[in-house]
Design an enzyme around this catalytic site. Sequence first.
Site, PDB file in Angstrom:
ATOM      1  N   ARG A 294       3.813   5.147   6.450  1.00 25.09           N
ATOM      2  CA  ARG A 294       3.696   6.610   6.459  1.00 25.09           C
ATOM      3  C   ARG A 294       5.020   7.287   6.788  1.00 25.09           C
ATOM      4  O   ARG A 294       5.323   8.346   6.231  1.00 25.09           O
ATOM      5  CB  ARG A 294       2.592   7.027   7.440  1.00 25.09           C
ATOM      6  N   TYR A 434      -0.781   9.047  -1.385  1.00 19.21           N
ATOM      7  CA  TYR A 434      -0.960   7.671  -0.929  1.00 19.21           C
ATOM      8  C   TYR A 434      -0.593   7.490   0.549  1.00 19.21           C
ATOM      9  O   TYR A 434      -0.020   8.372   1.176  1.00 19.21           O
ATOM     10  CB  TYR A 434      -0.265   6.652  -1.817  1.00 19.21           C
ATOM     11  N   GLU A 435      -1.010   6.347   1.078  1.00 20.14           N
ATOM     12  CA  GLU A 435      -0.910   6.022   2.511  1.00 20.14           C
ATOM     13  C   GLU A 435      -1.677   7.024   3.380  1.00 20.14           C
ATOM     14  O   GLU A 435      -1.294   7.309   4.509  1.00 20.14           O
ATOM     15  CB  GLU A 435       0.554   5.940   2.964  1.00 20.14           C
ATOM     16  N   GLY A 436      -2.772   7.536   2.864  1.00 21.28           N
ATOM     17  CA  GLY A 436      -3.581   8.529   3.573  1.00 21.28           C
ATOM     18  C   GLY A 436      -3.213   9.922   3.109  1.00 21.28           C
ATOM     19  O   GLY A 436      -2.087  10.372   3.309  1.00 21.28           O
TER      20      GLY A 436
END
Length: 576
Positions: A294, A434-436
């Site tokens: 992140r 992406y990645e949350g």
Amino acid sequence: MYSYVPPIDDYRFLLTHILRFDEAMADVGKDVDTDLAVAVLEEAGRLCADRLQPLNREGDELGSRLVEGAVITPPGFADAYREFVAAGWPALAASPDHGGQGLPFILQLWLDEMLSATNLSFGLFPGLTRGAVEAIIAHASEDLKAAYLAPLVSGEWTGAMALTESGAGTDLALLKTKAVPLGDGRHALTGQKIFISSGDHDFGGNIVHLVLARLPDAPPGVKGISLFLVPKFLADADGGFTIRNSMSVGALEKKMGIHAQPTCVMNYDEATGWLVGEPHRGLAAMFTMMNAERLMVGIQGLGIAGAAYGQAASYAKERLQGRSADGTRNPVAIIEHADVRRMLLTIRAFVEAGRALAGWTALQLDRAHAHPDAAERAKADALVALLTPVVKAAFTDMGFESAVQAQQVFGGHGYIREWGMEQYVRDARIAQIYEGTNGVQAMDLVARKLPQSGGAVVEGFFDLIAADLDATDLPIATRTREALGKLRDVTASLRGASVDASGAAAVDYLRLFALVAMGWMWTRMAAAAQDDTPLHQAKRSVAAFFAQRMLPQADALAASIMAGEDTLMALEADAF
């Protein structure tokens, strides 16, 4: 297309005047000074400008391809990656215990910025590998560490993260991939994953997938998820990794951007894998990887914004269009027009403050890992946890907005392929997802990070900011102090808030938090920039712009947060 110019002068200014780099390195026992750090960054900048940027456009146009089940990356990518590995860049900040160089994480983060600015698709390969390394170090058995860490750290092998399924995105409780124990420590994994970046490539070496799956006795929901290490190649009798595992690429996703990056549909057909960490505790292990990613993703937004700004500013100084403000000259360079300056200054105000905040966060990560005092390590670790969703979400939101604004500076030329601006817009968009997703990041900040230690972590961070603001009477400090006051007020209002109230406030809250943090960095930069050099003069001017044109957003954001959730939740679902 303009050639990329690495921001070395800005890095040197931050290391010397803002981040007190030499002192910070002494605190964590690293024998690295500013001169060495700048030399490393200069070399990284040359690599990115001379080797990777020239591959970016063709990589976008040709993309990665799937040929007879194998991924073929665009021309030049495989050779460039092997050169990247040979020069030692993947191991830059990794621990010497595993073959890394042990350099400070700030150099890694700023290398990521330059990689993202010049070739985002390429930068994802080493970035995802670092995340896999973090998870293996934290959770894998000693046997797995011995077999896999050294070649991953060097970059000879690469890593991939396999979470998402067609029916299980953000809600991982719905995933269906199964792992059946084989009785000898191995497991057979069966299932399909989608959106798997770097799932396969033609660089050579192994590709180590970290896969979320369920054991036969797994309880339902997220408490039944385990993490497995599943390599593309298995060890043979001689210890070489030559045996093809039963996993394959079913398709490559057709995407809006990052075309050169192979985003794979992965099929696991009783593929051999090994448990990483405890059974049914895979989500905790995977979040070790995701949290590392992140920060990297936030830097992707920053890198694209910086590159787009550089091209747009150069274009604006050369493009002749329209009359001067006094009507005496025609045509003039569009940099003379107020609205063009507004767009460029908005991008630059984000980029330079974001770069400083990213550097500060990176130094906290080194403190968390290496400071001799356990209390200081814990304090730094909590600050990194607090700032991770802010860096991820705010930097990628502002990065995309910056790419769009830079494209606007070009007018119609920004919409066509020749100038490269439309690629920045397309590539930047994924980082918000992406990645949350950024909405999830905002909820993480409000619901999980604000309550840390009973609110002591966030209040301690606010106190750090306030101390610097109180040390100067510059206008940027005054405006940031006012915004900090609003941020403290809305933070207090969200303590104990309902799920709906937190959800209604979260995105605006994260944006307000980021504005205050950037105002803090601009205060520090303006206070330090007291010479008459062009760089220092520019710092003072951009700080004044941020104070007068961007910090006033704090008023509207605070009002929106305090409005609560009623108007959001009033409309019946069927009425949408």
